[in-house]
Write an enzyme that holds these catalytic residues in place. Structure first.
Site, PDB file in Angstrom:
ATOM      1  N   LYS A  91      49.551   9.853-133.898  1.00 22.98           N
ATOM      2  CA  LYS A  91      48.587  10.801-134.575  1.00 22.98           C
ATOM      3  C   LYS A  91      47.866  11.883-133.754  1.00 22.98           C
ATOM      4  O   LYS A  91      47.405  12.946-133.882  1.00 22.98           O
ATOM      5  CB  LYS A  91      47.901   9.939-135.635  1.00 22.98           C
ATOM      6  CG  LYS A  91      48.456   9.249-136.597  1.00 22.98           C
ATOM      7  CD  LYS A  91      47.390   8.460-137.253  1.00 22.98           C
ATOM      8  CE  LYS A  91      47.983   7.141-138.095  1.00 22.98           C
ATOM      9  NZ  LYS A  91      46.941   6.474-138.594  1.00 22.98           N
ATOM     10  N   GLY A  92      47.525  11.292-132.507  1.00 21.08           N
ATOM     11  CA  GLY A  92      46.570  11.878-131.419  1.00 21.08           C
ATOM     12  C   GLY A  92      46.644  13.121-131.315  1.00 21.08           C
ATOM     13  O   GLY A  92      45.343  13.967-131.244  1.00 21.08           O
TER      14      GLY A  92
ATOM     15  N   ASP B 202      48.140  14.215-126.796  1.00 22.27           N
ATOM     16  CA  ASP B 202      46.937  14.135-126.335  1.00 22.27           C
ATOM     17  C   ASP B 202      46.126  13.768-125.298  1.00 22.27           C
ATOM     18  O   ASP B 202      45.764  14.256-124.482  1.00 22.27           O
ATOM     19  CB  ASP B 202      46.015  13.255-127.533  1.00 22.27           C
ATOM     20  CG  ASP B 202      46.606  11.626-127.678  1.00 22.27           C
ATOM     21  OD1 ASP B 202      47.475  11.684-127.131  1.00 22.27           O
ATOM     22  OD2 ASP B 202      46.044  11.205-128.702  1.00 22.27           O
TER      23      ASP B 202
ATOM     24  N   ASP C 254      41.476   8.700-131.206  1.00 19.26           N
ATOM     25  CA  ASP C 254      40.998   7.649-132.181  1.00 19.26           C
ATOM     26  C   ASP C 254      40.717   6.614-130.977  1.00 19.26           C
ATOM     27  O   ASP C 254      41.168   6.222-130.030  1.00 19.26           O
ATOM     28  CB  ASP C 254      41.740   7.272-133.301  1.00 19.26           C
ATOM     29  CG  ASP C 254      42.812   6.295-132.580  1.00 19.26           C
ATOM     30  OD1 ASP C 254      43.653   6.585-131.864  1.00 19.26           O
ATOM     31  OD2 ASP C 254      42.883   5.124-133.360  1.00 19.26           O
TER      32      ASP C 254
ATOM     33  N   ASP D  84      48.261   8.117-120.324  1.00 14.36           N
ATOM     34  CA  ASP D  84      47.338   7.029-119.594  1.00 14.36           C
ATOM     35  C   ASP D  84      48.206   6.617-118.601  1.00 14.36           C
ATOM     36  O   ASP D  84      48.328   6.829-117.414  1.00 14.36           O
ATOM     37  CB  ASP D  84      46.833   6.143-120.777  1.00 14.36           C
ATOM     38  CG  ASP D  84      46.007   4.798-120.130  1.00 14.36           C
ATOM     39  OD1 ASP D  84      45.106   5.612-119.203  1.00 14.36           O
ATOM     40  OD2 ASP D  84      46.114   3.760-120.623  1.00 14.36           O
TER      41      ASP D  84
ATOM     42  N   ARG E  69      38.418  10.398-134.671  1.00 15.09           N
ATOM     43  CA  ARG E  69      39.307  11.496-134.627  1.00 15.09           C
ATOM     44  C   ARG E  69      38.507  12.727-134.865  1.00 15.09           C
ATOM     45  O   ARG E  69      38.879  13.924-134.609  1.00 15.09           O
ATOM     46  CB  ARG E  69      40.231  11.207-135.526  1.00 15.09           C
ATOM     47  CG  ARG E  69      41.515  10.145-135.057  1.00 15.09           C
ATOM     48  CD  ARG E  69      42.802  10.381-135.874  1.00 15.09           C
ATOM     49  NE  ARG E  69      43.584   8.929-135.833  1.00 15.09           N
ATOM     50  CZ  ARG E  69      44.352   8.825-135.089  1.00 15.09           C
ATOM     51  NH1 ARG E  69      44.581   9.203-133.984  1.00 15.09           N
ATOM     52  NH2 ARG E  69      44.912   7.522-135.185  1.00 15.09           N
TER      53      ARG E  69
ATOM     54  N   PHE F 249      37.893   4.647-122.054  1.00 16.29           N
ATOM     55  CA  PHE F 249      38.647   5.184-123.452  1.00 16.29           C
ATOM     56  C   PHE F 249      37.845   6.301-123.932  1.00 16.29           C
ATOM     57  O   PHE F 249      36.842   6.370-124.215  1.00 16.29           O
ATOM     58  CB  PHE F 249      38.380   3.822-124.254  1.00 16.29           C
ATOM     59  CG  PHE F 249      39.545   3.714-125.196  1.00 16.29           C
ATOM     60  CD1 PHE F 249      40.494   3.511-124.862  1.00 16.29           C
ATOM     61  CD2 PHE F 249      39.315   4.512-126.597  1.00 16.29           C
ATOM     62  CE1 PHE F 249      41.716   3.323-125.830  1.00 16.29           C
ATOM     63  CE2 PHE F 249      40.163   4.228-127.628  1.00 16.29           C
ATOM     64  CZ  PHE F 249      41.589   3.663-127.129  1.00 16.29           C
TER      65      PHE F 249
HETATM   66  P1  IMP Z   1      50.356   5.813-122.125  1.00 18.40           P
HETATM   67  O1  IMP Z   1      49.464   4.666-121.465  1.00 18.40           O
HETATM   68  O2  IMP Z   1      50.260   6.778-121.426  1.00 18.40           O
HETATM   69  O3  IMP Z   1      51.787   5.340-122.498  1.00 18.40           O
HETATM   70  O4  IMP Z   1      49.548   5.945-123.440  1.00 18.40           O
HETATM   71  C1  IMP Z   1      49.790   5.614-124.886  1.00 18.40           C
HETATM   72  C2  IMP Z   1      49.261   6.551-125.880  1.00 18.40           C
HETATM   73  O5  IMP Z   1      48.035   5.832-126.083  1.00 18.40           O
HETATM   74  C3  IMP Z   1      48.982   7.983-125.892  1.00 18.40           C
HETATM   75  O6  IMP Z   1      49.888   8.658-126.393  1.00 18.40           O
HETATM   76  C4  IMP Z   1      47.475   8.129-126.288  1.00 18.40           C
HETATM   77  O7  IMP Z   1      47.753   8.780-127.540  1.00 18.40           O
HETATM   78  C5  IMP Z   1      47.180   6.771-126.363  1.00 18.40           C
HETATM   79  N1  IMP Z   1      45.796   6.460-125.395  1.00 18.40           N
HETATM   80  C6  IMP Z   1      45.808   6.532-124.114  1.00 18.40           C
HETATM   81  N2  IMP Z   1      44.714   6.592-123.720  1.00 18.40           N
HETATM   82  C7  IMP Z   1      43.821   6.659-124.690  1.00 18.40           C
HETATM   83  C8  IMP Z   1      42.264   6.566-124.807  1.00 18.40           C
HETATM   84  O8  IMP Z   1      41.706   6.737-123.585  1.00 18.40           O
HETATM   85  N3  IMP Z   1      41.727   6.898-125.939  1.00 18.40           N
HETATM   86  C9  IMP Z   1      42.801   6.838-127.076  1.00 18.40           C
HETATM   87  N4  IMP Z   1      43.791   6.771-127.113  1.00 18.40           N
HETATM   88  C10 IMP Z   1      44.503   6.699-125.844  1.00 18.40           C
HETATM   89 MG    MG Z   2      49.246   9.958-127.956  1.00 17.10          MG
END
Ligand code: IMP
Ligand code: MG
Length: 171
Positions: free
Chosen positions: A37-38, A94, A154, A97, A160, A147
Site C-alpha cells: 500500500k505504501g 515508497d 505506515d 530497505d 500513512r 523506521f
Molecule cells: P525491503 O526490505 O526493501 O524488501 O522493504 C520491504 C517493504 O517494506 C518496502 O516495500 C516498504 O514498503 C517497507 N518498508 C521498508 N522500510 C520501511 C520503513 O522504514 N517504514 C515503513 N515501511 C518500510
Molecule cells: Mg512498499
C-alpha cells in the site's frame, strides 16, 4: 518522532523525479506500477507531476507484520491486470530497505517480457545504496536507518495520513 522531510521537500523531490521520468519516457506511454500500500500517495502525486500519457496499475505485497520488523518473507498478495509484454514498465516504491521486495518483483515482472523495467523509489536506505548504488533508477532521497512513516508509509497501518515524512525514535 523526528521529522526528516517536510511536505515541501517531498514535493520538490517528486517534481525532480517527474521531470526526469518525463524526459526519459517522452511518448512511450509507460505503465507505472505502484507497490501497495505504501506507494499510493507518492504515485498519486508523481503521475500528476509527470503529466504525460501513461498508464497506472498496482500490485500488493506484504513483508511487514504489524510492527517494524520485516518478516523477510515477501508475500505476493495482489497482481497487476495490465499485459506488460512489450511495454515500458516503471515500478514505483515508497521505500527500499533491504532491496528484497524489489528483487522479487523485478524477477516476477521481467518474465512477462516488458520492453523495459525500471524502478522509481521515493526513498532508499543509505546502507543499501552503499553496497548497490544502482539499486534504484529514479531515487528521490536516501535515508539513514530508522523506521520511516508518513506520506503513505505506515507502521502497523498507522501514520500513512501524515503529510511530512518522519522517523520513529526508539522506545
Ligand atoms: P525491503 O526490505 O526493501 O524488501 O522493504 C520491504 C517493504 O517494506 C518496502 O516495500 C516498504 O514498503 C517497507 N518498508 C521498508 N522500510 C520501511 C520503513 O522504514 N517504514 C515503513 N515501511 C518500510
Ligand atoms: Mg512498499
Amino acid at each position: 518522532m523526528k521529522r526528516i522531510l517536510s511536505s515541501r521537500q517531498v514535493r520538490n523531490t517528486v517534481e525532480r523525479l517527474a521531470a526526469r521520468i518525463r524526459a526519459d519516457y517522452g511518448d512511450k506511454r509507460p505503465v507505472l506500477v505502484g507497490v501497495l500500500k505504501g506507494a499510493f500517495v507518492f504515485l498519486a502525486d508523481l503521475i500528476r507531476e509527470v503529466n504525460m500519457p501513461l498508464e497506472v496499475d498496482f500490485l500488493t505485497v506484504s513483508s511487514y507484520g504489524p510492527g517494524q520488523a520485516s518478516s523477510g518473507n515477501v508475500q505476493f498478495v495482489h497482481d497487476i491486470t495490465t499485459d506488460i509484454g512489450g511495454r515500458h514498465v516503471l515500478l514505483v516504491e515508497d521505500i527500499v530497505d533491504s532491496g528484497l521486495t524489489l528483487d522479487k518483483l523485478r524477477r516476477r515482472l521481467i518474465r512477462r517480457s516488458p520492453a523495459s523495467l525500471r524502478v522509481c523509489a521515493l526513498l532508499a536506505r543509505r546502507s543499501l545504496l552503499a553496497g548497490d548504488p544502482d539499486a534504484v533508477d529514479y531515487l528521490g532521497r536516501s535515508v539513514p536507518d530508522g523506521f520511516v512513516v508518513g506520506y503513505g508509509i505506515d507502521c502497523g497501518e498507522d501514520y500513512r495520513y501524515l503529510p511530512d515524512i518522519w522517523v520513529l525514535e526508539d522506545g
